[in-house]
Design a protein around this motif. Structure first.
Motif, PDB file in Angstrom:
ATOM      1  N   ARG A   1     -12.231  10.949   6.215  1.00 34.52           N
ATOM      2  CA  ARG A   1     -13.272  11.185   5.235  1.00 34.52           C
ATOM      3  C   ARG A   1     -13.038  10.292   4.013  1.00 34.52           C
ATOM      4  O   ARG A   1     -11.911   9.890   3.726  1.00 34.52           O
ATOM      5  CB  ARG A   1     -13.263  12.647   4.765  1.00 34.52           C
ATOM      6  CG  ARG A   1     -13.453  13.672   5.895  1.00 34.52           C
ATOM      7  CD  ARG A   1     -14.890  13.687   6.375  1.00 34.52           C
ATOM      8  NE  ARG A   1     -15.137  14.778   7.300  1.00 34.52           N
ATOM      9  CZ  ARG A   1     -15.125  14.673   8.619  1.00 34.52           C
ATOM     10  NH1 ARG A   1     -14.842  13.501   9.173  1.00 34.52           N
ATOM     11  NH2 ARG A   1     -15.386  15.709   9.396  1.00 34.52           N
ATOM     12  N   ILE A   2     -14.093  10.021   3.266  1.00 41.59           N
ATOM     13  CA  ILE A   2     -13.960   9.287   2.010  1.00 41.59           C
ATOM     14  C   ILE A   2     -13.247  10.192   1.012  1.00 41.59           C
ATOM     15  O   ILE A   2     -13.698  11.313   0.774  1.00 41.59           O
ATOM     16  CB  ILE A   2     -15.333   8.885   1.464  1.00 41.59           C
ATOM     17  CG1 ILE A   2     -16.039   7.941   2.436  1.00 41.59           C
ATOM     18  CG2 ILE A   2     -15.210   8.222   0.099  1.00 41.59           C
ATOM     19  CD1 ILE A   2     -17.480   7.697   2.100  1.00 41.59           C
ATOM     20  N   PRO A   3     -12.161   9.771   0.432  1.00 42.86           N
ATOM     21  CA  PRO A   3     -11.412  10.656  -0.464  1.00 42.86           C
ATOM     22  C   PRO A   3     -12.142  10.906  -1.777  1.00 42.86           C
ATOM     23  O   PRO A   3     -12.834  10.030  -2.293  1.00 42.86           O
ATOM     24  CB  PRO A   3     -10.108   9.887  -0.701  1.00 42.86           C
ATOM     25  CG  PRO A   3     -10.478   8.447  -0.514  1.00 42.86           C
ATOM     26  CD  PRO A   3     -11.525   8.441   0.570  1.00 42.86           C
ATOM     27  N   ASP A   4     -11.973  12.112  -2.294  1.00 42.06           N
ATOM     28  CA  ASP A   4     -12.513  12.465  -3.609  1.00 42.06           C
ATOM     29  C   ASP A   4     -11.396  12.287  -4.621  1.00 42.06           C
ATOM     30  O   ASP A   4     -10.580  13.188  -4.842  1.00 42.06           O
ATOM     31  CB  ASP A   4     -13.019  13.910  -3.601  1.00 42.06           C
ATOM     32  CG  ASP A   4     -13.669  14.300  -4.921  1.00 42.06           C
ATOM     33  OD1 ASP A   4     -13.636  13.482  -5.867  1.00 42.06           O
ATOM     34  OD2 ASP A   4     -14.197  15.427  -5.008  1.00 42.06           O
ATOM     35  N   LEU A   5     -11.348  11.112  -5.231  1.00 47.36           N
ATOM     36  CA  LEU A   5     -10.257  10.795  -6.151  1.00 47.36           C
ATOM     37  C   LEU A   5     -10.377  11.544  -7.472  1.00 47.36           C
ATOM     38  O   LEU A   5      -9.492  11.426  -8.329  1.00 47.36           O
ATOM     39  CB  LEU A   5     -10.202   9.286  -6.392  1.00 47.36           C
ATOM     40  CG  LEU A   5      -9.955   8.434  -5.145  1.00 47.36           C
ATOM     41  CD1 LEU A   5      -9.840   6.958  -5.515  1.00 47.36           C
ATOM     42  CD2 LEU A   5      -8.699   8.896  -4.411  1.00 47.36           C
ATOM     43  N   GLY A   6     -11.442  12.318  -7.632  1.00 46.37           N
ATOM     44  CA  GLY A   6     -11.562  13.162  -8.815  1.00 46.37           C
ATOM     45  C   GLY A   6     -10.708  14.408  -8.726  1.00 46.37           C
ATOM     46  O   GLY A   6     -10.493  15.100  -9.722  1.00 46.37           O
ATOM     47  N   ILE A   7     -10.202  14.712  -7.546  1.00 39.87           N
ATOM     48  CA  ILE A   7      -9.300  15.849  -7.354  1.00 39.87           C
ATOM     49  C   ILE A   7      -7.874  15.354  -7.564  1.00 39.87           C
ATOM     50  O   ILE A   7      -7.432  14.435  -6.859  1.00 39.87           O
ATOM     51  CB  ILE A   7      -9.468  16.439  -5.950  1.00 39.87           C
ATOM     52  CG1 ILE A   7     -10.906  16.941  -5.758  1.00 39.87           C
ATOM     53  CG2 ILE A   7      -8.467  17.562  -5.712  1.00 39.87           C
ATOM     54  CD1 ILE A   7     -11.196  17.436  -4.357  1.00 39.87           C
TER      55      ILE A   7
ATOM     56  N   TYR B   1      -3.063   8.754  -3.065  1.00 40.43           N
ATOM     57  CA  TYR B   1      -3.322   7.320  -2.904  1.00 40.43           C
ATOM     58  C   TYR B   1      -2.836   6.464  -4.069  1.00 40.43           C
ATOM     59  O   TYR B   1      -2.700   5.245  -3.923  1.00 40.43           O
ATOM     60  CB  TYR B   1      -4.821   7.092  -2.691  1.00 40.43           C
ATOM     61  CG  TYR B   1      -5.333   7.787  -1.452  1.00 40.43           C
ATOM     62  CD1 TYR B   1      -5.126   7.237  -0.194  1.00 40.43           C
ATOM     63  CD2 TYR B   1      -6.006   9.009  -1.535  1.00 40.43           C
ATOM     64  CE1 TYR B   1      -5.575   7.880   0.950  1.00 40.43           C
ATOM     65  CE2 TYR B   1      -6.469   9.657  -0.398  1.00 40.43           C
ATOM     66  CZ  TYR B   1      -6.241   9.091   0.846  1.00 40.43           C
ATOM     67  OH  TYR B   1      -6.682   9.737   1.967  1.00 40.43           O
ATOM     68  N   ALA B   2      -2.583   7.064  -5.218  1.00 37.76           N
ATOM     69  CA  ALA B   2      -2.157   6.306  -6.394  1.00 37.76           C
ATOM     70  C   ALA B   2      -0.789   5.678  -6.171  1.00 37.76           C
ATOM     71  O   ALA B   2       0.156   6.338  -5.735  1.00 37.76           O
ATOM     72  CB  ALA B   2      -2.123   7.216  -7.618  1.00 37.76           C
ATOM     73  N   GLY B   3      -0.699   4.364  -6.465  1.00 39.68           N
ATOM     74  CA  GLY B   3       0.570   3.662  -6.342  1.00 39.68           C
ATOM     75  C   GLY B   3       0.990   3.439  -4.910  1.00 39.68           C
ATOM     76  O   GLY B   3       2.149   3.119  -4.650  1.00 39.68           O
ATOM     77  N   ARG B   4       0.075   3.599  -3.972  1.00 32.08           N
ATOM     78  CA  ARG B   4       0.422   3.477  -2.566  1.00 32.08           C
ATOM     79  C   ARG B   4      -0.445   2.439  -1.856  1.00 32.08           C
ATOM     80  O   ARG B   4      -1.476   2.023  -2.351  1.00 32.08           O
ATOM     81  CB  ARG B   4       0.295   4.839  -1.876  1.00 32.08           C
ATOM     82  CG  ARG B   4       1.239   5.875  -2.468  1.00 32.08           C
ATOM     83  CD  ARG B   4       1.283   7.129  -1.642  1.00 32.08           C
ATOM     84  NE  ARG B   4       2.262   8.068  -2.163  1.00 32.08           N
ATOM     85  CZ  ARG B   4       2.629   9.184  -1.544  1.00 32.08           C
ATOM     86  NH1 ARG B   4       2.079   9.497  -0.377  1.00 32.08           N
ATOM     87  NH2 ARG B   4       3.527   9.978  -2.073  1.00 32.08           N
TER      88      ARG B   4
ATOM     89  N   ALA C   1      -0.437   1.114 -10.988  1.00 32.46           N
ATOM     90  CA  ALA C   1       0.283  -0.024 -10.415  1.00 32.46           C
ATOM     91  C   ALA C   1       0.766   0.314  -9.007  1.00 32.46           C
ATOM     92  O   ALA C   1       1.177   1.431  -8.722  1.00 32.46           O
ATOM     93  CB  ALA C   1       1.465  -0.396 -11.300  1.00 32.46           C
ATOM     94  N   GLY C   2       0.681  -0.669  -8.134  1.00 30.88           N
ATOM     95  CA  GLY C   2       1.161  -0.489  -6.765  1.00 30.88           C
ATOM     96  C   GLY C   2       0.101  -0.012  -5.796  1.00 30.88           C
ATOM     97  O   GLY C   2       0.340   0.043  -4.589  1.00 30.88           O
ATOM     98  N   THR C   3      -1.074   0.321  -6.321  1.00 31.08           N
ATOM     99  CA  THR C   3      -2.166   0.768  -5.447  1.00 31.08           C
ATOM    100  C   THR C   3      -2.806  -0.444  -4.781  1.00 31.08           C
ATOM    101  O   THR C   3      -3.199  -1.400  -5.456  1.00 31.08           O
ATOM    102  CB  THR C   3      -3.232   1.525  -6.257  1.00 31.08           C
ATOM    103  OG1 THR C   3      -2.624   2.623  -6.928  1.00 31.08           O
ATOM    104  CG2 THR C   3      -4.334   2.038  -5.347  1.00 31.08           C
TER     105      THR C   3
ATOM    106  N   ASP D   1       1.223   3.519   3.500  1.00 26.21           N
ATOM    107  CA  ASP D   1       1.550   4.926   3.241  1.00 26.21           C
ATOM    108  C   ASP D   1       0.495   5.869   3.807  1.00 26.21           C
ATOM    109  O   ASP D   1       0.816   6.991   4.225  1.00 26.21           O
ATOM    110  CB  ASP D   1       1.672   5.155   1.727  1.00 26.21           C
ATOM    111  CG  ASP D   1       2.743   4.290   1.104  1.00 26.21           C
ATOM    112  OD1 ASP D   1       3.934   4.590   1.318  1.00 26.21           O
ATOM    113  OD2 ASP D   1       2.397   3.318   0.410  1.00 26.21           O
ATOM    114  N   GLU D   2      -0.764   5.430   3.780  1.00 22.91           N
ATOM    115  CA  GLU D   2      -1.876   6.269   4.219  1.00 22.91           C
ATOM    116  C   GLU D   2      -2.878   5.434   5.008  1.00 22.91           C
ATOM    117  O   GLU D   2      -2.944   4.205   4.851  1.00 22.91           O
ATOM    118  CB  GLU D   2      -2.597   6.902   3.019  1.00 22.91           C
ATOM    119  CG  GLU D   2      -1.724   7.772   2.129  1.00 22.91           C
ATOM    120  CD  GLU D   2      -1.385   9.117   2.743  1.00 22.91           C
ATOM    121  OE1 GLU D   2      -2.097   9.521   3.699  1.00 22.91           O
ATOM    122  OE2 GLU D   2      -0.429   9.759   2.299  1.00 22.91           O
ATOM    123  N   VAL D   3      -3.672   6.119   5.842  1.00 24.79           N
ATOM    124  CA  VAL D   3      -4.749   5.467   6.580  1.00 24.79           C
ATOM    125  C   VAL D   3      -6.024   6.274   6.366  1.00 24.79           C
ATOM    126  O   VAL D   3      -6.015   7.510   6.452  1.00 24.79           O
ATOM    127  CB  VAL D   3      -4.439   5.389   8.091  1.00 24.79           C
ATOM    128  CG1 VAL D   3      -5.640   4.805   8.845  1.00 24.79           C
ATOM    129  CG2 VAL D   3      -3.196   4.559   8.351  1.00 24.79           C
TER     130      VAL D   3
END
Length: 445
Positions: free
Chosen positions: A180-186, A193-196, A222-224, A299-301
């Motif tokens: 699913r498209i992530p809700d980065l507001g949560i 996903y931050a820094g990864r 940084a790192g994202t 780190d993630e897919v």
């Protein structure tokens, strides 16, 4: 048998529109929704804004049903999010329908009463029996004169594997893979996903959205970094129509994805057909292609490779489905993404949606099987035609009451379709119109 209700599977936009048309025709509907509320699937992408304005995502019969309650459609020129759509339109519509909508009722089987799939004798004279499982585990059987399946495809996302099956190791790596498209507001999702380093697999508008969101995140974290994994190469049409797109929000989304790649906040791995997912040191994941290429560890897919219909609960009825798209046989040639592009899928109705089993109709995204070019307005026209046929008004059923303007460009379309280009195994996002829903910026319907 005409005194029995018509069962509608799914309380999403198309299912509730079907119910509104049935009420308008004086036919009693019973909507069965697996989730706890109307538009349960839509609420799962509540953070995503539609490509289309309010004026184009409200069914006419539904609006007539809502009017006596004082409901007023939101500003027709504004663009709702999935959450807006569910809360400001689908919920009030379900409330008006009242007891005609049952929540927490998952359909687990549909059949002819007293007839399994192989029995011919007296088949058409028998009503349907719809088997449901309630939230508390109890089961019930409901007798119906007809069944309209608007359950959608949201519950069955496509896997990473380029052959349509889960890649080797995909299931065991499930905790690091999202479909699913992530809700980065949560906050918890943002932290994931931050820094990864994240691989985004797919080349439709949903992949554009994920790339754009991760690129924005990279500006402050940084790192994202995003690695865009495409089964094809990058061409002039990869990012859609851009400024030439007659759906401005969709064109802008493609340009944001392009900017993410060109700025270096995202990189691209092209012609990469995933065969396996392997573990690297520290639990990171390595995607392996059919040609042996291996991506650097991530780190993630985020897998955005399309959807497919759940046909398991329809195993005892006789469906006529195309062997490739899993869409109704007469409809499949009209929507085949290997052939069709913008503006070539015309409005259709009960004729194209018919099956050997009379009285059962797959509508909405479910009717498109694995094809990704579905439009909301098309779904509203489908149920208008289907309900007219059920009511015995064949003249109205065969009449086309919708004109779909061409968008002028090929590119990602929107809700109900997350995929790639024609012939690439992810479906072909190449047709759109004003009522396309955006899961790109986004089964039961």
């Amino acid at each position: 048998m005409n005194t029995l209700p018509v069962v509608v599977i799914g309380a999403g936009p198309i299912g509730l529109a079907a119910a509104a048309h049935l009420v308008e025709r004086g036919i009693e509907p019973l909507v069965l929704e697996a989730g706890p509320s109307a538009g349960s699937a839509v609420r799962e992408w509540s953070h995503v804004r539609l490509f289309s304005p309010w004026s184009e995502v409200v069914d006419p019969a539904a609006e007539k049903l809502l009017a006596p309650t004082g409901w007023i459609r939101p500003d027709g020129a504004s663009y709702p999010t999935g959450g807006d759509w569910a809360e400001l339109y689908l919920k009030p519509l379900a409330d008006v329908l009242g007891d005609r909508v049952r929540h927490g009722a998952r359909v687990i089987g549909v059949a002819r009463a007293g007839r399994d799939r192989i029995v011919d004798a007296g088949r058409d004279e028998q009503p349907f029996t719809v088997h449901i499982e309630l939230a508390d585990g109890r089961e019930e059987r409901i007798t119906a004169r007809a069944v309209i399946d608007a359950s959608g495809t949201w519950a069955a996302p496509g896997p990473l594997g380029a052959d349509g099956l889960p890649a080797l190791g995909e299931r065991t790596a499930a905790e690091r893979i999202s479909y699913r498209i992530p809700d980065l507001g949560i906050p918890a999702v943002r932290a994931r996903y931050a820094g990864r380093r994240t691989a985004v697999v797919g080349s439709g508008a949903s992949a554009f959205t994920a790339l754009a969101q991760l690129a924005d995140l990279a500006e402050g974290e940084a790192g994202t970094h995003a690695v865009w994994v495409l089964r094809r190469g990058i061409t002039g049409s990869t990012y859609g129509g851009g400024e030439a797109d007659q759906l401005p929000a969709r064109g802008a989304l493609g340009l944001r994805a392009k900017a993410a790649v060109e700025s270096g906040r995202a990189s691209a791995a092209t012609g990469f057909r995933t065969r396996a997912v392997e573990r690297a040191d520290g639990g990171r994941l390595v995607l392996v292609a059919e040609d042996g290429r291996r991506l650097d560890p991530v780190d993630e897919v985020i897998a955005l490779t399309g959807f497919r219909p759940d046909l398991t609960f329809l195993s005892e009825v006789r469906l006529g489905l195309d062997e490739r798209l899993q869409a109704p046989t007469a409809l499949a040639p009209l929507i085949d993404p290997n052939v069709h592009s913008c503006g070539t899928v015309y409005p259709h109705g009960v004729k194209e949606l018919s099956h050997p089993e009379r009285g059962i109709h797959l509508v909405g995204m479910k009717s498109y099987g694995r094809a990704p070019t579905f439009l909301a307005m098309t779904g509203y026209e489908q149920v208008r035609s289907v309900v007219a046929s059920i009511a015995g008004d064949q003249e109205a059923a065969e009449r086309v009451e919708l004109t779909l303007p061409e968008t002028g460009v090929c590119g990602g379309s929107g809700l109900f379709d997350e995929s790639a280009a024609p012939g690439e195994g992810e479906g072909g996002r190449c047709c759109a119109a004003p009522a396309t829903l955006q899961i790109g910026v986004p089964g039961r319907d």
